[in-house]
Design a protein around this motif. Structure first.
Motif: not given
Length: 294
Positions: A226, A246-247, A284-285, A287
Motif C-alpha cells: 500500500a 489501505d490501497d 482492490s485493497g 478494509t
C-alpha cells in the motif's frame, strides 16, 4: 371339490381388517410426523446458530415459545445454555487477555532491563577501546558501534510493541496515533481520524482495539504494498468502531490465514464480544473493521 361357501366372506373380512389396520397405522404415522415437525424445525434453526460469532445471532423463531410444550422447553433450555456459554466465554476471554498482556509486559521488561543494558555495556566498552585503538581500527569500531546502536533501537521498538506504554499513559487514540506516525516515518502516507470521546472505555476493550489496529497496520505495511493507509477511530454510543483501510494489492480469502494474523484478530475480537469484518480482493485493497458494542 368346489370352494367352501364360507371362504369368500372370510377372505373379505381379512382384507377389510388389514385395510383398517393399515389406515390406523397411516393415521398414527401422520399424527406422529405432524407432532415431530416443530421439533425438526427447531433442530434446523438451532443448527443455524454460529457460536463463533459474538452474541450468536438467533433466528426469530428461537424465542422460547414453542408450538408444543416439549419444543418450548427445549428452546428455553437451549437459550439458557447459550447465555451461559457467552458469559463463560467472556470470563475466560478476559482472563486469557490479561494473561497474554502480562506475559508481553514481562518479555518487554526483560528486553529493556537485561538485553538493552547488555548492549549499553557493549557500547561503553567499544567507546573505551576506540580511545586507545590504532587509527586503522577506527572504521571497524565505528561500524560495530553503529550495529550495536541499531540493535538497541530495534529492541526498544520491539519492547514498545509488546507492551504499549502509550496506551497506559496517553490513551487509546494517542497510542494508535503513535503507530500511524511510525508508518509515516517509514515512507507510507498514513492518517488517523478520531471522532468522539474515547475516555471511559473498558481496559480490555482498549487493549483489543489497539492490538487489532496494530496487526492491521503491520499487515498493510508489510504485505499489501500500500501507498496510503487511513485509520478511523470512532466512539459509537457506549461502544467503539475501528476501520483500517489501505490501497494495496488485497488478497484472496483462501490466502487470508497465511501469515496475516487474521485468526488472532478474530480471537481477540471474540474475547470482548466484538465483530470483526474484513473486506478484500486482489487488486482492490483491504478494509479491516472492528465494531465493539456498548
Amino acid at each position: 371339490m368346489g370352494a367352501s361357501p364360507y371362504s369368500r366372506p372370510m377372505t373379505t373380512v381379512v382384507i377389510v381388517a388389514l385395510a383398517v389396520v393399515a389406515a390406523a397405522l397411516a393415521f398414527q404415522l401422520l399424527a406422529t410426523l405432524r407432532r415431530l415437525a416443530p421439533l425438526e424445525r427447531l433442530i434446523e434453526d438451532m443448527e443455524k446458530v454460529d457460536l463463533n460469532r459474538p452474541g450468536p445471532l438467533l433466528p426469530d423463531s428461537l424465542d422460547g415459545v414453542g408450538e408444543t410444550e416439549e419444543v418450548a422447553r427445549i428452546e428455553l433450555a437451549f437459550l439458557r445454555m447459550l447465555r451461559r456459554l457467552e458469559a463463560e466465554r467472556r470470563r475466560a476471554g478476559s482472563a486469557a487477555l490479561r494473561a497474554q498482556e502480562e506475559e508481553r509486559a514481562r518479555v518487554a521488561r526483560d528486553l529493556h532491563d537485561e538485553v538493552n543494558q547488555s548492549l549499553t555495556g557493549l557500547l561503553l566498552r567499544l567507546e573505551a577501546m576506540r580511545e586507545g585503538a590504532p587509527p586503522q581500527l577506527e572504521p571497524e569500531l565505528a561500524e560495530t558501534r553503529a550495529l550495536a546502536n541499531r540493535a538497541m533501537e530495534e529492541l526498544l521498538s520491539l519492547a514498545r510493541q509488546l507492551r504499549p506504554t502509550a496506551l497506559d499513559d496517553l490513551g487509546l487514540a494517542a497510542a494508535i496515533a503513535g503507530q500511524v506516525e511510525q508508518l509515516e516515518r517509514s515512507g507510507l502516507t498514513a492518517e488517523l481520524r478520531s471522532e468522539g470521546d474515547l475516555a471511559g472505555l473498558d481496559d480490555d476493550v482498549q487493549l483489543v482495539v489497539y492490538r487489532v489496529a496494530q496487526e492491521a497496520l503491520t499487515n498493510a505495511a508489510r504485505h499489501s504494498g500500500a501507498g496510503r493507509i487511513d485509520v478511523t477511530l470512532r466512539r459509537a454510543g457506549e461502544g467503539v468502531e475501528l476501520a483500517v483501510v489501505d490501497d494495496g494489492r488485497g488478497f484472496a480469502f483462501e490466502q487470508s490465514e497465511q501469515g496475516l494474523g487474521i485468526g488472532g484478530m478474530r480471537e481477540r475480537a471474540l474475547l470482548i464480544g466484538a465483530e470483526l469484518t474484513i473486506e478484500s480482493r486482489p487488486g482492490s485493497g483491504t478494509t479491516v473493521r472492528l465494531s465493539v458494542p456498548g
